[in-house]
Design an enzyme around this catalytic site. Structure first.
Site, PDB file in Angstrom:
ATOM      1  N   LYS A 174       0.828  -1.211   0.000  1.00 62.25           N
ATOM      2  CA  LYS A 174       0.000   0.000   0.000  1.00 62.25           C
ATOM      3  C   LYS A 174       0.867   1.268   0.000  1.00 62.25           C
ATOM      4  O   LYS A 174       2.092   1.180  -0.018  1.00 62.25           O
ATOM      5  CB  LYS A 174      -0.963  -0.029   1.193  1.00 62.25           C
ATOM      6  CG  LYS A 174      -1.891  -1.259   1.176  1.00 62.25           C
ATOM      7  CD  LYS A 174      -3.073  -1.117   0.225  1.00 62.25           C
ATOM      8  CE  LYS A 174      -3.635  -2.408  -0.280  1.00 62.25           C
ATOM      9  NZ  LYS A 174      -4.680  -3.068   0.463  1.00 62.25           N
TER      10      LYS A 174
HETATM   11  C1  LIG Z   1      -5.704  -4.131   0.704  1.00 62.68           C
HETATM   12  C2  LIG Z   1      -7.173  -3.862   0.827  1.00 62.68           C
HETATM   13  C3  LIG Z   1      -7.887  -4.157   1.996  1.00 62.68           C
HETATM   14  C4  LIG Z   1      -7.323  -4.995   3.098  1.00 62.68           C
HETATM   15  O1  LIG Z   1      -6.237  -4.431   3.715  1.00 62.68           O
HETATM   16  P1  LIG Z   1      -5.429  -5.327   4.773  1.00 62.68           P
HETATM   17  O2  LIG Z   1      -4.669  -4.323   5.550  1.00 62.68           O
HETATM   18  O3  LIG Z   1      -4.573  -6.246   3.974  1.00 62.68           O
HETATM   19  O4  LIG Z   1      -6.431  -6.049   5.585  1.00 62.68           O
HETATM   20  C5  LIG Z   1      -9.195  -3.741   2.108  1.00 62.68           C
HETATM   21  N1  LIG Z   1      -9.806  -3.085   1.100  1.00 62.68           N
HETATM   22  C6  LIG Z   1      -9.164  -2.802  -0.050  1.00 62.68           C
HETATM   23  C7  LIG Z   1      -9.897  -2.054  -1.115  1.00 62.68           C
HETATM   24  C8  LIG Z   1      -7.842  -3.214  -0.235  1.00 62.68           C
HETATM   25  O5  LIG Z   1      -7.219  -2.980  -1.400  1.00 62.68           O
END
Ligand SMILES: *Cc1c(COP(=O)(O)O)cnc(C)c1O
Length: 375
Positions: A174
């Protein structure tokens, strides 16, 4: 690395002083009164739904073009995910949200697709009109702004009286990372208190406050989750946060370069942007126009892979997955905007450590592959 090593030497590894500091710094950065650190965005969404009182019999509106966890957490709570369509920018449309509201609707989870905020003002207005909560899935947008306020700031919903929280992801890929991790922000102090408790087994006091007070007593008030962040993760987060604006600038620079390089290419449509929002380009997802080409979207991805370029597709619409078809009766054709978009999407490499040369190589290679495939 130094911050993590220092944390290791401090002797306190789980949620403690570094988590507190990270929460304070993140809250200040986005302009939120409250921040609750959690061990993932997924866990944060579930904790927030629990604290908002979402359970059996309730409906929660979720755009279908998202990662599965946005909808899975609703199912975990025993509620029904009502999947809705998205526009050409990948974001949920206010019309789709409005059309899906029923007497059972308890919350809306708008997803800020790809790094660009949704039309939040319109969504908050709909939520207020119908008395439902808004839980923003901000997994892609740490650092992004909507009408001059950071996503997650109190200011975004200041004109609307509704329960509201925003959940960020610090997963490895991210816009900033703690390895795994997440953060919930909210203007609502009482909701923050409930979320903190739901993230800590439903206990009224956490390990750090029990230890520092020298008192073992606590009470379990809710059947809470184990969703706390650790000080090791927070140590990473504190330093990543300092670099977040630079990461975003680099991503924007490369995205603009891609935009320019694709400007004359009919078969590649760049991501759509809106002037009232700052896009942080978690992903750079183009829409391919392959009519009259010998290659399918899969074929384009494979040709790029053979030339050393990794691509992906964000996302397979949730309503096309077997669980959602089996359990809620969704069928292909139900949400045509997302399906049409999904068929055409291709996410190209975009990350701060790329070079200008890498961006040129990807763009040149993609144009060459598409030229050669012209029928
Ligand atoms: C990556 C993602 C999540 C989940 O994030 P985590 O921290 O891995 O639980 C939730 N929603 C979206 C749209 C994502 O891309």
């Amino acid at each position: 690395m130094r911050e993590v090593a220092e944390t290791l030497r401090s002797g306190w590894l789980t949620a403690g002083p570094k988590v507190k500091l990270f929460e304070e710094r993140f809250a200040t950065y986005v302009g939120a009164s409250n921040a609750v650190a959690v061990n993932s965005c997924t866990a944060g969404l579930e904790v927030a739904l629990a604290a908002l009182g979402v359970g059996p019999g309730d409906e929660v509106i979720v755009p279908t073009l998202t990662f599965c966890s946005t909808a899975n957490v609703v199912v975990h709570r025993g509620a029904r995910p009502v999947l809705v369509d998205v526009g050409p920018d990948g974001n949920v449309t206010p019309e789709a949200v409005d059309g899906a509201i029923s007497s059972a609707t308890k919350a809306i989870i708008p997803v800020h697709y790809g790094g660009q905020p949704c039309d939040l003002e319109a969504i908050y207005r709909i939520a207020e009109d119908h008395g439902v909560a808004v839980l923003e899935d901000a997994a892609h947008v740490a650092g992004a702004t909507y009408r001059a306020s950071k996503v997650g700031s109190d200011a975004v919903s200041a004109a609307h009286r509704i329960p509201r929280a925003t959940v960020f992801s610090f997963y490895a890929t991210k816009t900033m990372t703690t390895g795994e991790g997440g953060m919930i922000t909210t203007p609502d102090e009482e909701l923050a208190r409930l979320m903190r408790r739901w993230a800590n087994h439903g206990m009224d006091r956490d390990a750090w406050s029990r230890t520092s007070a020298g008192d073992w007593y606590y009470e379990v008030v809710d059947p809470g989750y184990k969703a706390n962040m650790t000080d090791l993760q927070a140590a990473l987060g504190i330093r990543q946060l300092e670099r977040l604006d630079d990461f975003a600038l680099t991503r924007q620079r490369y995205a603009n370069l891609y935009d320019q390089l694709f400007a004359g290419l009919q078969q590649v449509e760049a991501p759509l942007t809106h002037p009232d929002r700052e896009h942080v380009y978690y992903i750079y997802s183009v829409r391919l126009a392959l009519n009259g080409s010998k290659l399918s979207r899969r074929g384009v991805g494979e040709a790029l892979r053979d030339r050393g370029i990794g691509t992906s597709v964000h996302f397979i619409p949730v309503h096309l997955h077997p669980f959602y078809q089996r359990s809620f009766g969704y069928r292909p054709g139900d949400l045509p905007g997302a399906e049409e978009l999904f068929e055409r999407l291709l996410s190209l490499p975009l990350y701060p450590r790329m070079t200008d040369g890498d961006v040129h190589y990807v763009a040149d290679t993609l144009s060459r592959v598409l030229q050669e495939a012209r029928a």
